[in-house]
Write a protein that holds these residues in place. Sequence first.
Motif, short mmCIF file in Angstrom:
data_model
loop_
_atom_site.label_atom_id
_atom_site.label_comp_id
_atom_site.label_asym_id
_atom_site.label_seq_id
_atom_site.Cartn_x
_atom_site.Cartn_y
_atom_site.Cartn_z
N GLN A 254 0.86 -1.18 0.00
CA GLN A 254 0.00 0.00 0.00
C GLN A 254 0.90 1.24 0.00
O GLN A 254 1.81 1.35 0.82
CB GLN A 254 -0.91 0.00 1.23
CG GLN A 254 -1.80 -1.22 1.35
CD GLN A 254 -2.90 -1.26 0.29
OE1 GLN A 254 -3.17 -0.25 -0.35
NE2 GLN A 254 -3.50 -2.42 0.09
N ILE A 255 0.67 2.15 -0.93
CA ILE A 255 1.48 3.36 -1.01
C ILE A 255 0.85 4.41 -0.09
O ILE A 255 -0.20 4.97 -0.38
CB ILE A 255 1.56 3.87 -2.46
CG1 ILE A 255 2.21 2.80 -3.35
CG2 ILE A 255 2.37 5.18 -2.54
CD1 ILE A 255 2.13 3.09 -4.84
N ILE A 256 1.51 4.64 1.04
CA ILE A 256 1.01 5.58 2.04
C ILE A 256 2.12 6.59 2.31
O ILE A 256 3.14 6.27 2.93
CB ILE A 256 0.61 4.89 3.36
CG1 ILE A 256 -0.27 3.65 3.08
CG2 ILE A 256 -0.10 5.86 4.27
CD1 ILE A 256 -0.63 2.87 4.32
N VAL A 257 1.92 7.80 1.89
CA VAL A 257 2.97 8.81 2.02
C VAL A 257 3.06 9.36 3.43
O VAL A 257 4.15 9.69 3.90
CB VAL A 257 2.75 9.96 1.02
CG1 VAL A 257 1.41 10.65 1.23
CG2 VAL A 257 3.87 10.97 1.11
N ASP A 258 1.96 9.49 4.12
CA ASP A 258 1.93 10.15 5.42
C ASP A 258 2.25 9.17 6.54
O ASP A 258 1.64 8.10 6.66
CB ASP A 258 0.55 10.78 5.65
CG ASP A 258 0.47 11.47 6.99
OD1 ASP A 258 1.13 12.51 7.16
OD2 ASP A 258 -0.25 10.96 7.88
N ALA A 259 3.20 9.54 7.38
CA ALA A 259 3.64 8.64 8.44
C ALA A 259 2.52 8.31 9.42
O ALA A 259 2.33 7.15 9.80
CB ALA A 259 4.82 9.27 9.19
N THR A 260 1.76 9.31 9.83
CA THR A 260 0.69 9.08 10.79
C THR A 260 -0.38 8.16 10.22
O THR A 260 -0.90 7.28 10.90
CB THR A 260 0.07 10.42 11.23
OG1 THR A 260 1.09 11.25 11.81
CG2 THR A 260 -1.02 10.20 12.26
N THR A 261 -0.72 8.36 8.94
CA THR A 261 -1.69 7.49 8.29
C THR A 261 -1.19 6.05 8.27
O THR A 261 -1.94 5.10 8.52
CB THR A 261 -1.96 7.97 6.85
OG1 THR A 261 -2.41 9.32 6.88
CG2 THR A 261 -3.01 7.10 6.17
N ALA A 262 0.10 5.87 7.98
CA ALA A 262 0.68 4.53 7.96
C ALA A 262 0.69 3.92 9.36
O ALA A 262 0.42 2.72 9.53
CB ALA A 262 2.09 4.59 7.39
N GLU A 263 0.99 4.72 10.36
CA GLU A 263 0.95 4.23 11.74
C GLU A 263 -0.45 3.77 12.12
O GLU A 263 -0.64 2.72 12.76
CB GLU A 263 1.42 5.32 12.70
CG GLU A 263 2.90 5.65 12.62
CD GLU A 263 3.24 6.83 13.50
OE1 GLU A 263 3.06 6.71 14.74
OE2 GLU A 263 3.67 7.88 12.98
N ASN A 264 -1.44 4.56 11.73
CA ASN A 264 -2.83 4.20 12.04
C ASN A 264 -3.22 2.89 11.35
O ASN A 264 -3.94 2.06 11.92
CB ASN A 264 -3.77 5.32 11.61
CG ASN A 264 -3.62 6.56 12.49
OD1 ASN A 264 -3.13 6.48 13.62
ND2 ASN A 264 -4.05 7.70 11.98
N ALA A 265 -2.75 2.72 10.12
CA ALA A 265 -3.04 1.48 9.40
C ALA A 265 -2.40 0.29 10.11
O ALA A 265 -3.01 -0.79 10.19
CB ALA A 265 -2.53 1.58 7.96
N PHE A 266 -1.21 0.48 10.63
CA PHE A 266 -0.54 -0.59 11.37
C PHE A 266 -1.29 -0.89 12.67
O PHE A 266 -1.54 -2.05 13.01
CB PHE A 266 0.91 -0.21 11.65
CG PHE A 266 1.71 -1.30 12.30
CD1 PHE A 266 2.31 -2.30 11.53
CD2 PHE A 266 1.87 -1.35 13.68
CE1 PHE A 266 3.05 -3.31 12.13
CE2 PHE A 266 2.60 -2.35 14.28
CZ PHE A 266 3.20 -3.34 13.51
N SER A 267 -1.66 0.16 13.38
CA SER A 267 -2.37 -0.02 14.65
C SER A 267 -3.72 -0.72 14.44
O SER A 267 -4.16 -1.51 15.28
CB SER A 267 -2.60 1.34 15.33
OG SER A 267 -1.38 1.93 15.70
N ALA A 268 -4.35 -0.46 13.30
CA ALA A 268 -5.64 -1.08 12.99
C ALA A 268 -5.49 -2.49 12.42
O ALA A 268 -6.47 -3.11 12.03
CB ALA A 268 -6.41 -0.20 12.00
N LYS A 269 -4.24 -2.98 12.34
CA LYS A 269 -3.93 -4.31 11.82
C LYS A 269 -4.30 -4.45 10.34
O LYS A 269 -4.62 -5.55 9.87
CB LYS A 269 -4.60 -5.40 12.65
CG LYS A 269 -4.11 -5.45 14.09
CD LYS A 269 -4.70 -6.63 14.84
CE LYS A 269 -4.16 -6.69 16.27
NZ LYS A 269 -4.70 -7.85 17.01
#
Length: 541
Positions: A254-269
């Motif tokens: 998944q191409i996610i440029v924003d760090a916070t968005t990527a962190e949220n995606a990780f936290s949401a599994k």
Amino acid sequence: MSKRFLWAALVGALAVTAIAGSSTAMTGKTDGSNAAQVLKMSIGSEPPSLDPGLATDTTSSNIILNIMDPLVKLGKPPALNAVPAAAASWKIRGAVVTLNLRKSVRWTNGQPVTAKDYVYGWLRTISPELGADYAYQFEGIKGAKEYTACDPKKADCNALRARVGVKAVGKYTLRVTLVSPQPWFIQQISHHSFLPQHKATIDRYGSKWTEPQNIVTNGPFKLASWKHDASITLVKNTKWRNAKSVKLIRVEHQIIVDATTAENAFSAKNIDVQTTGVASVNIPKWKKTRYWKTFKALGTYYYGFNTKNIPDANQRRAMAISIDRSQIVKYITKSGQIPAKGFTPIGIAGGPSILSQSTMPATAQLSKAKAALAKARNPKRSIRLYHNNAPNHVKIATAVQNFWKQLGLDVTIRPMEWKQYLQFLGPPPNADVDVYRLGWIYDFPDAYNGLVLWKCDSGNNNTNWCNRKFDSLIDKATRTPNTAKRIALYKQAENILTGPQGQLPIMPIYYYAFNMLQRENVKGFVENPTGQWDLAKVSIR
């Protein structure tokens, strides 16, 4: 990564750095029982190119090297010795290298990969028509530099092409004649520039040959889909020579440029591995978790000057030594980076010796900086600082803006989208650029791979700086197989860049560290010091 700026992955692979691209919505959750062997991960940018001849960043390189089968791979750090891959073995006699290819390697269309595919691919990459930035990687091969520089209006380029020292001397035997014995060459051919290329596919589809419906590759994975600026999906190549050892059946990037968005995606599994980056404010929190992973890197984050706009080395020195690198790594990056003393990484072979006279300070030397600026003739007071658009680049640029304000400089910060940014920098750079941000992750563990960037004709020299003495030292190094003598030449070259009387076309800021977020059930996902990961060794448990 490989590789230029990366990205130039350089930057997308860095834990504290998120680079430009467009984010995409996450769908589907991961858990510890992913029996289907599907890896979901984030990357920080759209790969600018999946053409081995044109790719210049680590984001592109990581995709390419997982859908292709390089001649060799790099082994475990710190040695990073060459390990047989598509080449079963090799023999070195002086300046002649003979590579014996595996007969089991096949293109995804079923055709065998032969020595002629390498000859075609290498000659295409160094051709004057392609104009590849990485053509210089081949300058150690006899006749390659002359062919790349050929002007068809003034010379017979076909004749020069025929004299390049790469030949198929059998269906599965590739012979390479170097300009001199080069101890690093076998490690160097792990780079994506040295991959074979499928001529019929390129002839048929031209610039569209890397699209999923057209591309022909030979690695452990195949390119299944590429939704530009959104996602890239790879699937297992069941016909690959060692397919039985590959556990993953699909990898969803998944191409996610924003760090916070990527962190949220990780936290949401929604993803298993997060390589986009972590917002600096969140690094202390993640460091306390079992998900935080750190890997040693060979790479340098730096600012470069457009020396046509800032021609006086005294001003360049003033700006370079007024930067407080220790504050940047302590308060902004916060994840294992080290203030850079020079351009060459401290961890590379011979690094301490090469850097012994380099002068970049860890803490700002404001009084010395002001004295240096006072020596400059007609110093440029209004500075335009360009960087690719990502949160930590903005923070670093803002810090540097404040450091330079103490010198009486008025700094305007101008962020740009990654792909546009690379085009804007050239070389040569757009005339509006005074200072720019880039990074370099080493393709192989020899200082030559970084220092060669600053030769006059390098496709990665965005500074407009040219020093013939520097060039001669790098050229001499390619003809110096003795390691100690070669390191001494590198030291002289580094001194021209960052020594006491250095010309400072660049300002090294820190040495990289790789960081990522990774779930415990992901096994075998490591990032080597050159910024590469081998998905063929990854599994989900």
